[in-house]
Design a protein around this motif. Structure first.
Motif, short mmCIF file in Angstrom:
data_model
loop_
_atom_site.label_atom_id
_atom_site.label_comp_id
_atom_site.label_asym_id
_atom_site.label_seq_id
_atom_site.Cartn_x
_atom_site.Cartn_y
_atom_site.Cartn_z
N LEU A 163 0.85 -1.19 0.00
CA LEU A 163 0.00 0.00 0.00
C LEU A 163 0.88 1.23 0.00
N GLN A 164 0.47 2.22 -0.76
CA GLN A 164 1.20 3.48 -0.79
C GLN A 164 0.22 4.62 -1.06
N PHE A 165 0.60 5.81 -0.61
CA PHE A 165 -0.21 6.98 -0.81
C PHE A 165 0.55 8.02 -1.62
N ALA A 166 -0.19 8.88 -2.27
CA ALA A 166 0.39 10.03 -2.95
C ALA A 166 0.29 11.24 -2.04
N PRO A 167 1.23 12.18 -2.12
CA PRO A 167 1.20 13.34 -1.22
C PRO A 167 -0.10 14.15 -1.32
N GLY A 168 -0.70 14.18 -2.52
CA GLY A 168 -1.90 14.99 -2.68
C GLY A 168 -3.19 14.26 -2.41
N SER A 188 -8.69 12.02 4.62
CA SER A 188 -9.82 11.20 5.06
C SER A 188 -9.85 9.87 4.32
N ARG A 189 -9.54 9.91 3.03
CA ARG A 189 -9.53 8.68 2.25
C ARG A 189 -8.39 7.76 2.71
N ALA A 190 -7.24 8.34 2.99
CA ALA A 190 -6.11 7.54 3.48
C ALA A 190 -6.45 6.88 4.81
N ALA A 191 -7.16 7.61 5.66
CA ALA A 191 -7.55 7.04 6.96
C ALA A 191 -8.48 5.86 6.77
N SER A 192 -9.44 5.98 5.86
CA SER A 192 -10.38 4.87 5.60
C SER A 192 -9.65 3.66 5.05
N THR A 193 -8.68 3.89 4.15
CA THR A 193 -7.94 2.78 3.55
C THR A 193 -7.14 2.02 4.60
N LEU A 194 -6.44 2.75 5.47
CA LEU A 194 -5.66 2.09 6.51
C LEU A 194 -6.55 1.30 7.46
N GLY A 223 -6.50 -2.76 7.93
CA GLY A 223 -5.93 -3.13 9.22
C GLY A 223 -4.44 -2.83 9.34
N LEU A 224 -3.98 -1.78 8.67
CA LEU A 224 -2.57 -1.40 8.69
C LEU A 224 -2.37 -0.18 9.57
N SER A 225 -1.17 -0.06 10.12
CA SER A 225 -0.87 1.08 10.99
C SER A 225 -0.34 2.27 10.21
N GLY A 226 0.05 2.07 8.94
CA GLY A 226 0.58 3.16 8.15
C GLY A 226 1.06 2.68 6.80
N ALA A 227 1.52 3.60 5.98
CA ALA A 227 2.02 3.27 4.66
C ALA A 227 2.99 4.35 4.20
N SER A 228 3.78 4.01 3.19
CA SER A 228 4.74 4.96 2.62
C SER A 228 4.03 5.94 1.71
N VAL A 229 4.61 7.12 1.58
CA VAL A 229 4.09 8.15 0.69
C VAL A 229 5.07 8.30 -0.46
N CYS A 250 9.43 8.10 -5.92
CA CYS A 250 10.41 8.30 -4.85
C CYS A 250 9.71 8.46 -3.50
N LEU A 251 10.38 7.99 -2.46
CA LEU A 251 9.85 8.10 -1.10
C LEU A 251 9.95 9.55 -0.63
N VAL A 252 8.82 10.10 -0.17
CA VAL A 252 8.82 11.47 0.34
C VAL A 252 8.37 11.53 1.79
N GLY A 253 7.87 10.41 2.34
CA GLY A 253 7.44 10.42 3.73
C GLY A 253 6.72 9.15 4.11
N VAL A 254 6.21 9.14 5.33
CA VAL A 254 5.46 8.00 5.87
C VAL A 254 4.24 8.56 6.59
N LEU A 255 3.08 7.92 6.37
CA LEU A 255 1.85 8.32 7.03
C LEU A 255 1.35 7.19 7.91
N THR A 256 1.09 7.49 9.19
CA THR A 256 0.58 6.49 10.12
C THR A 256 -0.76 6.93 10.69
#
Length: 701
Positions: A487-492, A496-502, A506-512, A518-524
């Protein structure tokens, strides 16, 4: 764009991790060359400031007010000073000055940085093992408080504050450069060695001390190379200001030439070992008494100072650092001291050191320990000279070896102390008899130590506990355990959608990941929860994510990865490509604690033992041959082993066989393979295969 290239290069350089826990990597060595140079520069400048502060406060308190200046060692202005205390201008002011010095030091320490109490080396050792930061104010507080303690006549050394000054800078530098916990520990140890090596003009001994003083029965091998680099830089800076002469001057013809004299050094080793135990127990006994006093903590150093001043009225030789009296004892001046002074001085120095530092004052215990040892040697020579045949004509050999034996044993740093004293005296010829004395003293001392923060071995330290408890993890790397991105997210993307997906997955977070992959961050989930619910609809992933997350390289070992995950209190982290271009961090996968545990269990379940290879970039596998394996009961040349592996040895029964093409490996043999990491999986697959049993033909009538 071009101006950012050096900044980006330095950022990547300082984030280079250990590969095989060694300095064989040129880039890792370059990283520590820069870090050690910075620590060494500060160690040298700190030593200059501390040395000048001690001289200023000594001249002010003892020189101008009391009118008494104790003698100094030959390398620091020869034996200048008032040899007769009662010939000074105002000797009766001494208790007042020592009390005032203790009170001022106590007020400074306990109002600004209570952890600067006592001798700084022990605090630096504790910070190393615990991986903790040293507050930025501590080096300055330590410098000022220790200079006042020593300058007003308190019995203390200058090595502890010097060590804590540079170790504190190492901690600050680790924070600024965002080094990991293991590199922070190395920076602390490097600072200890650089500070002590500079202030004592003993760069080699200081560097070895950085590795040796952390443990009772072990060495921090990784600290030696950075400490060597930092120590020589610190020594060069301090030497350019103070001069290059050793602290003590000794006769030019001083040498060990009489083997029968080793018997004297055996006795001296016994005396130093016993008095070393007395030094440790006496110092901490006095410390415990002061800690139980129902008085404000800042008052206790004043009481200690008062008692030191009263003792100084009788034995002024017990005041201050005492190096000048060691210098006097190395030559004919020893015969000018009353015998009762020489006999009482080692015990008086123990008491005054406990009163000055154990009461809460600031200063080191290394220097007083060497003074006590040197005076034990002087006392032994004085009692034997002219009575026992074969005693050296000068007391210098006994004084030098006494310094090495007493503190080398009770500090559990025999090698470092021997080298330091040899550098401080500019004489290497006494190392041979010193080995005898130091060895005997170390045996007698046993578990007793002057540094309560010392741990027995690396296995007992949090710095290595994981590696020692699970040695298999140090042979496995991140590449073997990591998993691909699920699973990965885009910065933009909407938060709210990212929260629903996680939540759904049942995941605690994903890479952005950005549009270039390229990796730009992590969202938990924890990041999302910090944003109010009503604002999540209008917020984006880039608003809540960690912009500089914990990352791993594929070559990192799993014990290091697990420790970093534990220290950051996270359960997973992205794995990035070592060869990523500046500003474009390519993500390869994800490493979670569960992945580490899974690989660990799988490796344990295999009928093989994995070890680090003898050749860099290889691993070794030792297996027990089981029935049905493809290599069982056939000549080695017909076993069809994978090309990447080599059979190193075959242990058959009680015999060790040299592998040949015609060697037949039997069931129950122990076989050791050497294989490249890329070929290990193919070898494991080969070893897991079994021969298909031949079909049995049946006939019917």
């Amino acid at each position: 764009m071009n101006s950012s290239v050096p900044v980006t290069f330095l950022k990547r350089l300082f984030h280079i991790r250990r590969n095989a826990r060694s300095f064989e990597s040129p880039r890792y060595l370059l990283k520590w060359l820069l870090i050690s140079t910075l620590i060494g520069l500060v160690a040298g400048l700190g030593a200059i400031a501390f040395y000048a502060a001690i001289n200023y406060t000594t001249d002010l308190f003892l020189g101008r007010i009391v009118g008494y200046l104790p003698p100094s060692p030959g390398g620091e202005g020869a034996q200048q000073g008032v040899m007769n205390f009662w010939a000074s201008a105002r000797p009766w002011l001494l208790p007042l000055i020592t009390t005032l010095g203790g009170l001022v030091s106590g007020i400074i320490v306990f109002s600004l940085a209570p952890e600067a109490e006592g001798h700084g080396t022990d605090a630096a050792i504790a910070a190393f093992h615990e991986g903790k930061e040293i507050r930025a104010r501590i080096p300055l507080v330590k410098l000022v408080a220790s200079a006042i303690t020593i300058g007003s006549g308190g019995s203390a050394g200058r090595e502890g504050p010097a060590a804590q000054i540079s170790a504190g800078f190492g901690s600050i530098l680790a924070t600024v450069l965002r080094l990991d916990v293991q590199d922070r520990r190395l920076a602390l140890a490097t600072g200890i060695g650089a500070g002590i090596g500079a202030i004592f003009r003993a760069p080699l001994g200081g560097a070895i001390l950085a590795a040796e003083i952390l443990y009772k029965d072990d060495l921090e091998v990784e600290a030696i190379i950075p400490a060597l680099m930092a120590s020589i830089v610190g020594y060069s800076v301090f030497g350019a200001w103070s001069g290059w002469n050793p602290i003590f001057t000794v006769p030019a013809d001083l040498a060990f030439t009489q083997p029968l004299q080793l018997l004297f050094y055996v006795v001296l080793g016994i005396l130093c070992g016993l008095l070393g135990i007395g030094y440790a127990r006496g110092f901490y006994g006095i410390t415990h008494i002061f800690h139980r006093l129902p008085l404000p903590r800042w008052v206790r150093p004043g009481i200690g100072g008062l008692l030191v001043g009263l003792i100084g009225l009788v034995l002024p030789q017990a005041l201050g650092m005492g190096y000048g009296w060691v210098q006097v004892s190395m030559g004919p001046g020893l015969m000018g001291l009353p015998l009762w002074v020489i006999l009482l001085l080692p015990f008086a120095k123990i008491i005054t050191t406990g009163l000055s530092i154990g009461s809460g004052g600031s200063g080191g215990i290394f220097g007083p320990g060497m003074v006590i040892g040197g005076m034990v040697g002087a006392c032994f020579w004085r009692l034997c000279y002219g009575v026992v045949p074969g005693v050296p004509a000068t007391p210098a050999p006994f004084v030098i070896v006494g310094m090495m034996a007493l503190f080398g044993g009770v500090a559990h740093a025999p090698l470092a102390v021997m080298l330091m004293v040899a550098e401080m005296t500019g004489n290497l010829s006494m190392l041979a008899p010193a080995m005898i004395a130091v060895g005997i003293a170390s045996i007698l001392v046993g578990e007793t130590t002057m540094y309560t923060s010392q741990l027995p071995t690396r296995a007992d330290s949090p710095a290595h506990r994981l590696q020692m408890s699970f040695p298999l993890l140090s042979t496995l790397n991140v590449r073997q355990a990591m998993k691909p991105l699920t699973l990965q997210f885009a910065p933009g993307e909407a938060l709210s959608r990212a929260a629903s997906t996680l939540t759904e997955k049942g995941l605690s977070g994903a890479s952005v990941i950005d549009q270039q992959g390229c990796l730009v961050g992590v969202l938990t989930l924890a990041d999302i929860e910090r944003v109010p619910i009503e604002k999540r609809q209008e917020s984006f992933v880039s608003d809540a994510m960690h912009h500089d997350p914990l990352t791993f390289y594929p070559v990192a070992t799993l014990d290091e990865a697990l420790e970093r995950l534990s220290n950051q209190r996270v359960s997973w982290a992205p794995v990035v490509d070592v060869e990523s271009l500046p500003g474009h961090v390519n993500i390869l996968g994800i490493l979670a604690v569960s992945d580490i545990v899974t690989l660990y269990r799988q490796t344990l379940a295999k009928a093989s033992r994995r070890m680090r290879g003898l050749v860099t970039g290889t691993v070794m596998l030792e297996i027990t041959v089981e029935p049905g394996m493809l290599l069982a009961d056939v000549p080695l040349r017909e076993a069809q082993l994978p090309h990447e592996c080599l059979v190193v040895s075959i242990r058959q029964g009680g015999d060790q066989l040299f592998p040949r093409g015609g060697s037949v490996i039997q069931v129950g043999d122990f076989v050791t393979f050497m294989v490249s990491p890329s070929g290990e999986e193919r070898l494991q697959s080969y070893l897991a295969q079994r021969r298909t049993p031949p079909l049995s033909l049946s006939t019917s009538n």
